[in-house]
Design an enzyme around this catalytic site. Structure first.
Site, PDB file in Angstrom:
ATOM      1  N   ASP A   5       0.819  -1.218   0.000  1.00  0.00           N
ATOM      2  CA  ASP A   5       0.000   0.000   0.000  1.00  0.00           C
ATOM      3  C   ASP A   5       0.852   1.267   0.000  1.00  0.00           C
ATOM      4  OD1 ASP A   5      -2.339  -1.379   0.028  1.00  0.00           O
ATOM      5  OD2 ASP A   5      -2.647  -1.251   2.197  1.00  0.00           O
TER       6      ASP A   5
ATOM      7  N   MET B 263      -7.444   9.508   9.952  1.00  0.00           N
ATOM      8  CA  MET B 263      -8.131  10.102   8.798  1.00  0.00           C
ATOM      9  C   MET B 263      -9.099  11.204   9.266  1.00  0.00           C
ATOM     10  SD  MET B 263      -8.689   6.549   6.700  1.00  0.00           S
ATOM     11  CE  MET B 263      -8.920   5.459   8.080  1.00  0.00           C
TER      12      MET B 263
ATOM     13  N   LYS C  45      -3.364   3.866  -3.109  1.00  0.00           N
ATOM     14  CA  LYS C  45      -3.889   5.044  -3.795  1.00  0.00           C
ATOM     15  C   LYS C  45      -2.790   6.082  -3.855  1.00  0.00           C
ATOM     16  CE  LYS C  45      -8.641   4.531  -2.335  1.00  0.00           C
ATOM     17  NZ  LYS C  45      -8.875   4.088  -0.971  1.00  0.00           N
TER      18      LYS C  45
HETATM   19  C1  LIG Z   1      -6.312   3.474   6.164  1.00  0.00           C
HETATM   20  S1  LIG Z   1      -5.707   3.995   7.716  1.00  0.00           S
HETATM   21  C2  LIG Z   1      -4.611   2.675   8.053  1.00  0.00           C
HETATM   22  C3  LIG Z   1      -4.141   2.632   9.470  1.00  0.00           C
HETATM   23  C4  LIG Z   1      -3.074   1.587   9.706  1.00  0.00           C
HETATM   24  N1  LIG Z   1      -3.589   0.263   9.472  1.00  0.00           N
HETATM   25  C5  LIG Z   1      -2.467   1.654  11.103  1.00  0.00           C
HETATM   26  O1  LIG Z   1      -2.654   0.722  11.896  1.00  0.00           O
HETATM   27  O2  LIG Z   1      -1.761   2.623  11.377  1.00  0.00           O
HETATM   28  C6  LIG Z   1      -4.632   5.300   7.236  1.00  0.00           C
HETATM   29  C7  LIG Z   1      -4.505   6.370   8.307  1.00  0.00           C
HETATM   30  O3  LIG Z   1      -3.603   5.972   9.321  1.00  0.00           O
HETATM   31  C8  LIG Z   1      -2.954   7.098   9.851  1.00  0.00           C
HETATM   32  N2  LIG Z   1      -1.503   6.953   9.642  1.00  0.00           N
HETATM   33  C9  LIG Z   1      -0.877   5.912   9.113  1.00  0.00           C
HETATM   34  N3  LIG Z   1       0.456   6.092   9.115  1.00  0.00           N
HETATM   35  C10 LIG Z   1       0.675   7.298   9.679  1.00  0.00           C
HETATM   36  C11 LIG Z   1       1.829   8.052   9.985  1.00  0.00           C
HETATM   37  N4  LIG Z   1       3.052   7.605   9.716  1.00  0.00           N
HETATM   38  N5  LIG Z   1       1.682   9.261  10.567  1.00  0.00           N
HETATM   39  C12 LIG Z   1       0.465   9.725  10.878  1.00  0.00           C
HETATM   40  N6  LIG Z   1      -0.678   9.059  10.607  1.00  0.00           N
HETATM   41  C13 LIG Z   1      -0.576   7.856  10.030  1.00  0.00           C
HETATM   42  C14 LIG Z   1      -3.536   8.307   9.141  1.00  0.00           C
HETATM   43  O4  LIG Z   1      -4.649   8.774   9.871  1.00  0.00           O
HETATM   44  C15 LIG Z   1      -3.949   7.684   7.831  1.00  0.00           C
HETATM   45  O5  LIG Z   1      -4.893   8.473   7.162  1.00  0.00           O
END
Ligand SMILES: C[S@@+](CC[C@H](N)C(=O)[O-])C[C@H]1O[C@@H](n2cnc3c(N)ncnc32)[C@H](O)[C@@H]1O
Length: 241
Positions: A33, A168, A55
């Site tokens: 991803d 998000m 995406k």
């Molecule tokens: C589709 S969700 C997936 C979450 C992921 N499975 C997790 O456990 O972190 C995607 C969201 O995770 C958060 N996110 C993921 N990586 C991040 C990072 N390095 N810094 C800040 N937010 C992050 C953001 O809110 C982003 O829009």
């Protein structure tokens, strides 16, 4: 013929588990991803196929059904499909949908947990999601429902003293702050952490009253976690350091 779902962690390539690396080493195909650090692909054998299914602007974005079908097809064709997902695959990652689909098609599956941004992003900004005497519990949720409306559970969480960790959530920050303001919690600390664990990590702090006006300090596109609660405030600075 098997599928291994691996949590790649929040971004820093060192924040994957050893078990995840071992599984990557035996991959025939890796599907990954947008939030996965591409440095991790180095652990896959050079001959393994690497397929980006996230995406990203300017590239094709796959529907979930297409990804499910690809997993089955590629497992049959090549053998071991590794599915690398940002954070933990089961935290807003649709990991279970992919596993179930594979299982229904006779494919053996395994899950390797990852470090979720829900805990790591606050932590790397010096914010513990729980803290004795300050935060008894934390809720993790997305800002919107499947249909794009503001998540009604935010109002439920806002009425408690729990730390709220929103994924998000940046685009809805004004509406979310208004819910807290309506409960008289204007001074409650809020932190926005972007690109957690990466060299580009940024942290913007404020409170319910002013967090929306600080929007110019963060990037509209980069992934962000919003933390609302006392633990996001400077009064815990001493404990954080
Ligand atoms: C589709 S969700 C997936 C979450 C992921 N499975 C997790 O456990 O972190 C995607 C969201 O995770 C958060 N996110 C993921 N990586 C991040 C990072 N390095 N810094 C800040 N937010 C992050 C953001 O809110 C982003 O829009």
């Amino acid at each position: 013929m098997r599928l291994t779902l691996i949590g790649a962690g929040p971004g820093d390539p060192e924040l994957i588990t050893l078990k995840g690396i071992h599984a990557l080493r035996s991959a025939d195909v890796v599907l990954y991803d947008a939030l996965v650090n591409e440095a991790l692909l180095e652990y896959a054998p050079p001959v393994a196929e690497r397929v980006f299914v996230g995406k990203r602007r300017g590239s094709k974005s796959y529907e979930q059904e297409e990804i499910n079908a690809m997993i089955v097809l590629l497992a049959r064709q090549f053998g071991h499909v590794v599915r690398l997902k940002g954070g933990d695959p089961f935290v807003f990652g649709r990991g279970m949908e992919e596993m179930r689909h594979a299982q229904e098609h006779g494919i053996e599956t395994a899950y390797i947990p990852g470090i979720s941004s829900a805990i790591a992003a606050p932590g790397l900004a010096g914010i513990p999601v729980t803290l004795r005497g300050a935060s008894r519990s934390f809720w993790t949720m997305t800002a919107t429902t499947d249909t794009g409306e503001l998540n009604p559970e935010i109002a439920t969480a806002a009425a408690t003293d729990a730390t709220l960790v929103l994924l998000m959530g940046l685009s809805k920050i004004g509406e979310i702050a208004a819910i807290y303001a309506g409960l008289g919690k204007n001074d409650l600390p809020v932190a926005v952490i972007q690109d957690a664990s990466l060299p580009t990590q940024t942290v913007v702090t404020g409170c319910v009253r002013d967090i929306e006006s600080r929007a110019h300090q963060w990037h509209p596109i980069r992934p962000a976690v919003v933390v609302i609660g006392g633990v996001a405030g400077s009064e815990f600075a001493e404990l954080k350091n």
